[in-house]
Design an enzyme around this catalytic site. Structure first.
Site, mmCIF file in Angstrom:
data_model
loop_
_atom_site.group_PDB
_atom_site.id
_atom_site.type_symbol
_atom_site.label_atom_id
_atom_site.label_comp_id
_atom_site.label_asym_id
_atom_site.label_seq_id
_atom_site.Cartn_x
_atom_site.Cartn_y
_atom_site.Cartn_z
ATOM 1 N N ASP A 43 9.972 44.818 -42.708
ATOM 2 C CA ASP A 43 8.674 44.628 -42.095
ATOM 3 C C ASP A 43 8.578 45.116 -40.626
ATOM 4 O O ASP A 43 7.704 45.118 -39.906
ATOM 5 C CB ASP A 43 8.268 43.281 -42.178
ATOM 6 C CG ASP A 43 8.868 42.153 -41.581
ATOM 7 O OD1 ASP A 43 10.210 42.515 -41.201
ATOM 8 O OD2 ASP A 43 8.813 40.795 -41.640
ATOM 9 N N GLU A 180 21.039 37.698 -38.728
ATOM 10 C CA GLU A 180 20.602 38.584 -37.396
ATOM 11 C C GLU A 180 20.688 37.631 -36.173
ATOM 12 O O GLU A 180 20.426 36.616 -36.030
ATOM 13 C CB GLU A 180 19.046 38.721 -37.541
ATOM 14 C CG GLU A 180 18.575 39.797 -36.467
ATOM 15 C CD GLU A 180 17.348 40.518 -36.880
ATOM 16 O OE1 GLU A 180 16.373 40.304 -37.768
ATOM 17 O OE2 GLU A 180 16.640 41.069 -35.966
HETATM 18 O O1 KIV Z 1 12.597 44.338 -40.965
HETATM 19 C C1 KIV Z 1 13.593 44.827 -40.534
HETATM 20 O O2 KIV Z 1 14.140 45.819 -40.320
HETATM 21 C C2 KIV Z 1 14.705 43.883 -40.965
HETATM 22 C C3 KIV Z 1 16.173 44.143 -40.469
HETATM 23 C C4 KIV Z 1 16.209 44.076 -39.175
HETATM 24 C C5 KIV Z 1 17.283 43.097 -41.167
HETATM 25 O O3 KIV Z 1 14.545 42.557 -41.321
#
Ligand code: KIV
Length: 263
Positions: A43, A180
């Protein structure tokens, strides 16, 4: 093509798993020929491709549109898609509709941020045949609650909660979990305690795999330089130089030349 079972096997055999985000057809075509194991239509598309400040603006329409574009270019990689902000909170039928749209657009798994009340929903999805990836630590959809994109799990209480959430997500049936922006010692502990693979971003070296946003690793945003990011290309400068060379050639009347013209 790697499957979610290969993820499991790779963890067992201590082979690192590589993921990258992808939002569009032409990037998918390139990634498809690379050694990358899987692709995430994150997202983060709302920020990277649409210029929003946070991922809160990602909608199911936006997500399924990008998943479909990626799918048209991606033939040989596992495709995981993010469930956007509040899609799992509006109602159960909204959640099922949202997952259905992502899967029909080409996703083979969905990623859901957070644990808590998601645990029951995740159990139901897994039971219904939907592979689910968890995501804990910094969960960008909660950026306003967390007061920014910051390191999580730095104190005893929050690190215990993250560890506990990781176990709950594994028990709920997640095939993998994104960690994260957490301290690497915490990521190491989670990774050693879980049987499912952990995929880190800003979580140090000890996770079972890593994920980065494609545009970040290509150096396309010169103002985004967090500690965890390694840029593999100076993409911004390379691209602007190419555009400026084209611009000069047009203005100096050296493009097109004879060979580039039809007779
Ligand atoms: O939306 C995204 O790019 C993510 C990654 C950073 C894991 O969730």
């Amino acid at each position: 093509m790697k499957t979610i079972h290969d993820f499991q096997l790779m963890k067992k055999e201590k082979q690192k798993i590589s993921l990258v985000t992808c939002y569009d057809f032409w990037s998918a075509v390139i990634i498809d020929e690379s050694g990358i194991d899987a692709v995430l239509v994150g997202d983060s598309v709302a920020m990277v491709m649409h210029g929003f400040e946070t991922t809160v603006n990602a909608e199911i329409e936006m997500m399924s549109y990008h998943v479909a574009a990626v799918k048209r270019g991606l033939k040989n990689k596992l495709l995981i898609a993010d469930l956007p902000f509040l899609a799992h909170k509006k109602s159960y039928s909204f959640l099922i509709e949202a997952v259905d749209r992502l899967m029909k657009a080409g996703a083979q798994a969905v990623k859901i941020e957070g644990a808590g009340s998601n645990i029951e929903l995740i159990k139901n999805l897994v039971e219904a045949g939907v592979p689910v990836m968890g995501h804990i630590g910094l969960t960008p959809q909660s950026v306003h609650l967390l007061s920014g994109f910051k390191l999580q799990g730095a104190d005893d209480l929050s690190s215990k909660k993250i560890l506990n959430d990781a176990h709950l997500l594994e028990e709920a049936g997640c095939f993998s979990i994104v960690l994260e922006m957490i301290p690497s010692e915490l990521a190491k502990k989670i990774t050693s305690e879980l049987t499912i693979p952990t995929i880190g971003i800003g979580a140090g070296l000890h996770t079972d795999g890593q994920v980065l946003v494609l545009q970040d690793l290509l150096g396309l945003n010169k103002n985004f330089n967090p500690k965890f990011l390694r840029k593999y290309l100076n993409g911004f400068d390379l691209i602007i130089n190419a555009i400026n060379r084209y611009n000069s050639d047009v203005k100096e009347k050296t493009f097109p030349n004879e060979k580039e013209s039809y007779r």
